[in-house]
Each structure stands twice: as structure tokens, then as C-alpha cells.
Design an enzyme around this catalytic site. Sequence first.
Site, PDB file in Angstrom:
ATOM      1  N   LYS A   1      -1.743  -6.346 -13.141  1.00  0.00           N
ATOM      2  CA  LYS A   1      -1.003  -5.841 -11.970  1.00  0.00           C
ATOM      3  C   LYS A   1      -0.881  -6.934 -10.912  1.00  0.00           C
ATOM      4  CE  LYS A   1      -3.316  -3.494  -8.785  1.00  0.00           C
ATOM      5  NZ  LYS A   1      -3.279  -4.094  -7.441  1.00  0.00           N
ATOM      6  N   ASN A   2      -1.992  -7.633 -10.642  1.00  0.00           N
ATOM      7  CA  ASN A   2      -1.999  -8.609  -9.548  1.00  0.00           C
ATOM      8  C   ASN A   2      -1.315  -9.917  -9.904  1.00  0.00           C
ATOM      9  OD1 ASN A   2      -3.199  -6.703  -8.037  1.00  0.00           O
ATOM     10  ND2 ASN A   2      -5.262  -7.565  -8.169  1.00  0.00           N
TER      11      ASN A   2
ATOM     12  N   ARG B   1       0.390  -2.589   0.132  1.00  0.00           N
ATOM     13  CA  ARG B   1       0.440  -3.720   1.049  1.00  0.00           C
ATOM     14  C   ARG B   1       0.953  -4.983   0.365  1.00  0.00           C
ATOM     15  NH1 ARG B   1      -3.307  -2.960   3.964  1.00  0.00           N
ATOM     16  NH2 ARG B   1      -3.346  -5.015   4.838  1.00  0.00           N
TER      17      ARG B   1
ATOM     18  N   CYS C   1      -6.302  -0.264   5.782  1.00  0.00           N
ATOM     19  CA  CYS C   1      -6.466   0.038   4.349  1.00  0.00           C
ATOM     20  C   CYS C   1      -7.878   0.565   4.154  1.00  0.00           C
ATOM     21  CB  CYS C   1      -6.257  -1.237   3.544  1.00  0.00           C
ATOM     22  SG  CYS C   1      -6.792  -1.119   1.830  1.00  0.00           S
TER      23      CYS C   1
ATOM     24  N   ARG D   1      -7.541  -5.950   6.504  1.00  0.00           N
ATOM     25  CA  ARG D   1      -6.568  -6.688   5.665  1.00  0.00           C
ATOM     26  C   ARG D   1      -5.317  -7.123   6.425  1.00  0.00           C
ATOM     27  NH1 ARG D   1      -5.937  -4.034  -0.140  1.00  0.00           N
ATOM     28  NH2 ARG D   1      -5.406  -6.159  -0.675  1.00  0.00           N
TER      29      ARG D   1
ATOM     30  N   ASP E   1     -12.972  -6.916  -6.993  1.00  0.00           N
ATOM     31  CA  ASP E   1     -12.323  -5.776  -7.650  1.00  0.00           C
ATOM     32  C   ASP E   1     -13.154  -5.201  -8.785  1.00  0.00           C
ATOM     33  OD1 ASP E   1      -8.932  -7.149  -7.342  1.00  0.00           O
ATOM     34  OD2 ASP E   1     -10.286  -6.212  -5.896  1.00  0.00           O
TER      35      ASP E   1
ATOM     36  N   ILE F   1     -15.977 -10.091   0.586  1.00  0.00           N
ATOM     37  CA  ILE F   1     -14.528 -10.240   0.753  1.00  0.00           C
ATOM     38  C   ILE F   1     -13.944  -9.180   1.689  1.00  0.00           C
ATOM     39  CG2 ILE F   1     -12.314 -10.431  -0.463  1.00  0.00           C
ATOM     40  CD1 ILE F   1     -14.249 -12.638  -1.271  1.00  0.00           C
TER      41      ILE F   1
ATOM     42  N   ARG G   1      -2.443   3.676  -9.675  1.00  0.00           N
ATOM     43  CA  ARG G   1      -1.807   2.519  -9.053  1.00  0.00           C
ATOM     44  C   ARG G   1      -2.023   1.251  -9.866  1.00  0.00           C
ATOM     45  NH1 ARG G   1      -2.878   1.570  -2.883  1.00  0.00           N
ATOM     46  NH2 ARG G   1      -1.537  -0.176  -3.533  1.00  0.00           N
TER      47      ARG G   1
HETATM   48  C1  EPZ Z   1      -5.643  -9.657  -3.547  1.00  0.00           C
HETATM   49  O1  EPZ Z   1      -5.457  -8.997  -2.291  1.00  0.00           O
HETATM   50  C2  EPZ Z   1      -5.642  -8.542  -4.602  1.00  0.00           C
HETATM   51  N1  EPZ Z   1      -4.368  -7.849  -4.544  1.00  0.00           N
HETATM   52  C3  EPZ Z   1      -6.779  -7.577  -4.313  1.00  0.00           C
HETATM   53  O2  EPZ Z   1      -6.822  -6.606  -5.360  1.00  0.00           O
HETATM   54  C4  EPZ Z   1      -8.083  -8.341  -4.323  1.00  0.00           C
HETATM   55  O3  EPZ Z   1      -9.127  -7.485  -3.953  1.00  0.00           O
HETATM   56  C5  EPZ Z   1      -8.034  -9.514  -3.322  1.00  0.00           C
HETATM   57  O4  EPZ Z   1      -6.898 -10.352  -3.588  1.00  0.00           O
HETATM   58  C6  EPZ Z   1      -9.272 -10.372  -3.381  1.00  0.00           C
HETATM   59  O5  EPZ Z   1      -9.486 -10.865  -4.653  1.00  0.00           O
HETATM   60  C7  EPZ Z   1      -3.276  -8.419  -5.139  1.00  0.00           C
HETATM   61  O6  EPZ Z   1      -3.314  -9.504  -5.704  1.00  0.00           O
HETATM   62  C8  EPZ Z   1      -1.999  -7.654  -5.066  1.00  0.00           C
HETATM   63  P1  EPZ Z   1      -6.895 -11.658   0.220  1.00  0.00           P
HETATM   64  P2  EPZ Z   1      -5.112  -9.841  -0.975  1.00  0.00           P
HETATM   65  O7  EPZ Z   1      -5.726 -12.032   1.064  1.00  0.00           O
HETATM   66  O8  EPZ Z   1      -4.351 -11.040  -1.334  1.00  0.00           O
HETATM   67  C9  EPZ Z   1      -8.651 -11.547   4.661  1.00  0.00           C
HETATM   68  C10 EPZ Z   1      -6.914  -4.474  -6.339  1.00  0.00           C
HETATM   69  O9  EPZ Z   1      -7.857  -3.681  -6.377  1.00  0.00           O
HETATM   70  N2  EPZ Z   1      -7.300 -11.971   5.079  1.00  0.00           N
HETATM   71  O10 EPZ Z   1      -7.372 -12.649  -0.758  1.00  0.00           O
HETATM   72  O11 EPZ Z   1      -4.549  -8.896   0.007  1.00  0.00           O
HETATM   73  C11 EPZ Z   1      -8.622 -10.145   4.041  1.00  0.00           C
HETATM   74  O12 EPZ Z   1      -8.672  -9.146   5.019  1.00  0.00           O
HETATM   75  C12 EPZ Z   1      -6.617  -5.227  -5.033  1.00  0.00           C
HETATM   76  O13 EPZ Z   1      -6.172  -4.724  -7.298  1.00  0.00           O
HETATM   77  C13 EPZ Z   1      -7.057 -12.217   6.408  1.00  0.00           C
HETATM   78  O14 EPZ Z   1      -7.945 -12.086   7.256  1.00  0.00           O
HETATM   79  O15 EPZ Z   1      -6.575 -10.273  -0.514  1.00  0.00           O
HETATM   80  C14 EPZ Z   1      -9.843 -10.174   3.141  1.00  0.00           C
HETATM   81  O16 EPZ Z   1     -10.971  -9.863   3.882  1.00  0.00           O
HETATM   82  C15 EPZ Z   1      -7.414  -4.714  -3.890  1.00  0.00           C
HETATM   83  N3  EPZ Z   1      -5.798 -12.598   6.782  1.00  0.00           N
HETATM   84  C16 EPZ Z   1      -9.870 -11.630   2.661  1.00  0.00           C
HETATM   85  O17 EPZ Z   1      -9.096 -12.391   3.600  1.00  0.00           O
HETATM   86  C17 EPZ Z   1      -4.772 -12.756   5.871  1.00  0.00           C
HETATM   87  O18 EPZ Z   1      -3.645 -13.094   6.255  1.00  0.00           O
HETATM   88  C18 EPZ Z   1      -9.304 -11.858   1.263  1.00  0.00           C
HETATM   89  O19 EPZ Z   1      -8.075 -11.192   1.186  1.00  0.00           O
HETATM   90  C19 EPZ Z   1      -5.051 -12.502   4.524  1.00  0.00           C
HETATM   91  C20 EPZ Z   1      -6.326 -12.122   4.138  1.00  0.00           C
END
Ligand code: EPZ
Length: 418
Positions: free
Chosen positions: A22-23, A92, A116, A121, A306, A328, A398
Site C-alpha cells: 500500500k505504502n 492523509r 490523526c 502528523r 507499523d 515515531i 484500508r
Molecule cells: C508513512 O507515513 C507511512 N504511510 C506510515 O504508514 C508509516 O507509519 C510512516 O511513514 C512511518 O514509517 C505511507 O507511506 C502512506 P512520516 P508518513 O512523515 O510519511 C513527523 C500505515 O500504517 N512529521 O515518516 O506520514 C510525523 O508526525 C501508515 O500504513 C513531521 O513532523 O510518516 C511523525 O511523527 C501509518 N512533519 C514522523 O515525522 C512532516 O512534515 C514520521 O512521519 C512530516 C512528518
Amino acid sequence: MDKFVITGGTALRGEIPVSGSKNSALPALAAALLTSEPVILKRIPRVRDIRTMQRLLVDIGSRTEVEEETVRLHTPQIVCPEAPYELVKTMRASSLVLGPLVARCGRARVSLPGGCAIGARPINLHIFGLEQLGAHIHQAHGYIEAEAPNGLRGAVVHFDRITVTGTEDLMMAAVLAQGETVLRNAAREPEVANLAELLGKMGARIEGAGTSTIRIQGVEKLTGAEHTIIADRIEAGTFLIAGAITGGDLSITGCNPEHMSALVAKLQQAGVEVTQPDSTSLRVRGNSELRSVDMTTEEYPGFATDLQAQYMALMTQAQGIAIIVETIFENRFMHAQELARMGANIRLDGKQAIVAGPRELTGAGVIASDLRASASLVLAALVARGETVIDRVYHIDRGYEKIESKLARAGAKIRRVE
Ligand code: EPZ
């Protein structure tokens, strides 16, 4: 709302095939916006988030044809460079169209995702990166308005924090920018490298994807391409843990073991036998002498956040105390209370969950709060005595393709109640 009814106590046996990731599919679908030529994507999982992304792309101007796991996208022109709140609030990852839209047509209007279940996030790092590439961004009425009338220009972007979709979004923005972009402290997830492979087939010039420094030389335009999505390492990991927690003998096929080394190492430390019969499968044989092993979630190649909830379910059945640290997301222990309703002994302390085991779990009514939390409740229900009813399984739909039939194939007593 659909529910799952699960009767625990069966050791899972046999084979479970893994779907496409999915990701990895979500950013690949968004990347099709970068070209006016057709993009054909294979091994696309048939899960709800993918359908949401397809709906968004159609609204933006893409024509899509779906046949089984193959999706053909063609976006001769961007009709409406917008991702509306109605869609973004349900997924998102819709914000992954921001970079491609600004790069392709010089403007985008994308709803801010809002809160979320697992954490705040924000997408401030996506915005920061686009501003480095010269986009003018302002926020109004819950939307990001981004403009780059003269196109984007290459720059060095250092991410304060590793972000998966942030890296993917900026990579997609930079491929059509003038000059070179360097992404520093970039995410190294396999999904990032798989996206770079697709963009490369479309004519992009990218080096270093999969490492923390990615260099992108902008090009005039991109072509169409044909590309196969990688296996879903989180789905595969969920099934590995299903085999371990039920004390079964399960082969997970069509996966990429290299992407799962952190999980395999933890399972082996816990006394679970995990072998690799060939390059695309893993075999797990559960062991009644499960040992508690501490775990801290990290960015790839560390232990995936995850898989944290699923691992917690496993540790409720292990001998000893396991300390699980979530680094995370700030609110990703919602499943702990529901596991406690089933009899688990879990104490939460800030970013830590202290799991004492083994504790016999008994069937109960529980509620899924997010995608991976719902997977952990399914795993717990597979070992619980009696019947468990899991509410709000729309969360699991999802990101898991037909999970109940895949598990039933391996002997699980699980059914969906509409
Ligand atoms: C991706 O989300 C995945 N989703 C998530 O999977 C996964 O948990 C996550 O990466 C971490 O591995 C997809 O790929 C669609 P991040 P993403 O930006 O990109 C903070 C699932 O279950 N952050 O790497 O949204 C954020 O809040 C989902 O399949 C900021 O502060 O995660 C988090 O604490 C859930 N500002 C950390 O960084 C930003 O602009 C990592 O988030 C972006 C992120």
C-alpha cells in the site's frame, strides 16, 4: 459497520501470499500526475486507501483503468490541481499529490490533513521542502495554496526529521525542477527506493534513493512507464507474527525477506524459528517457549512502527517483561487498552509500554482505532480463549487485502459480519 468474529486457539498452518505494498502504491499512483503519457502499475493491492487515491486522481484529471492488480493511469492534462478536505481527511497520504501538481502545472491547492489517531502528523516538512525549491506557499481556510509559476528550481533540502512521504513528495517535485536537488536526512524506506525506480523508468535522473542523501537532476519532461510495486513488508510481517503467536507453521510467500530483517531478528531473539526457503518467502514456526524481548521503533532499516502494535500482541504471550518504545508517533498505543480488555498485562508510561507475560487472553468485544491497531487485535483474538468481536474493521480494510480469507486459508476461525 462490518465486524470480525474470531474464535481463537487454532495454530495457523500452510501458505499465505502477500499483496503489493500500500505504502509503495500510493506515491506511485501520485507520480502518474508528472507525465501526460500513460503509466501502468502492477501488483496494486485492492484496499480502500488505493481506491481513495484513484478517486482523487480522477478528480484531478487522470483517466484510470483497473484490471485485477493492474492500474493504468493517463493524465493528458491537469484539470483541477486540488486535493479536497473530504478526501484528505479520510486519507492523509492524499498530500502526496502536492509535489507532483506543483511540478507539473505550477500550482496546487491541498487540504491540510488535520489530526490523526496515532499523532499530530503535520506536513510542515513537505511545505518547507517545496519552499526551498522556490514555491510560494500560503495557508488559508484549512488549505495549502502552492504556486511556482516559473517552475521549481533545484536546491539542497535538509529534513529536520526523517519523513517517508515528505521524501517521496519532494523527490516527485524535484524531478521536473531546473537544476539539481539534494535531499539530506532523507527516508531510506524500500517504498522510497521503489518510487525512485518508477521515476527512473519515466526518465527522471535520481541517485542515492534508499540512502539518506538523494540527488535529483531535474529534466524537461517525463514519459510514461510500466512498473511493478514491491511486496507489502508490513502485511508480510503481520502474517509472520500470526504464525508465531498461534504456535503454527506458516509460509509467507511473495514477500521480500531483505525488507524484513529487523522483525525477523526480533522474532528469532524471542525464540521463534524463522527460515528463508527462497528469495521470496519466509517460514515461521511458533514456539511455546516465547521469550520477552524489548523493542524500539525506528526509521528503516530499524523496527517498523507499523509493526509495533502487532509485536505488542505477540509479547503478551511471551515469558518475562518486554519494554516497547514508540519513537515515531506520539499516540500509537491505542491498541494497548483493547488488548488489556482481553486480559493482557500492559502498563503505559509515556513513549513506553511495559508488557508482562505470558497472560491468557480471553475473547471480548473490542474496537479498532487505526489500521495497525486493528491488525494487533486480530492477532490477539487468534490466541484468545473463546470468541472476540472486533468493531470498526473498516480501519483494517484500508491497508489489508481480504485479510479474513487469507487467515482462514491457514485455518483461522474468522468471519466478517456485515
Ligand atoms: C508513512 O507515513 C507511512 N504511510 C506510515 O504508514 C508509516 O507509519 C510512516 O511513514 C512511518 O514509517 C505511507 O507511506 C502512506 P512520516 P508518513 O512523515 O510519511 C513527523 C500505515 O500504517 N512529521 O515518516 O506520514 C510525523 O508526525 C501508515 O500504513 C513531521 O513532523 O510518516 C511523525 O511523527 C501509518 N512533519 C514522523 O515525522 C512532516 O512534515 C514520521 O512521519 C512530516 C512528518
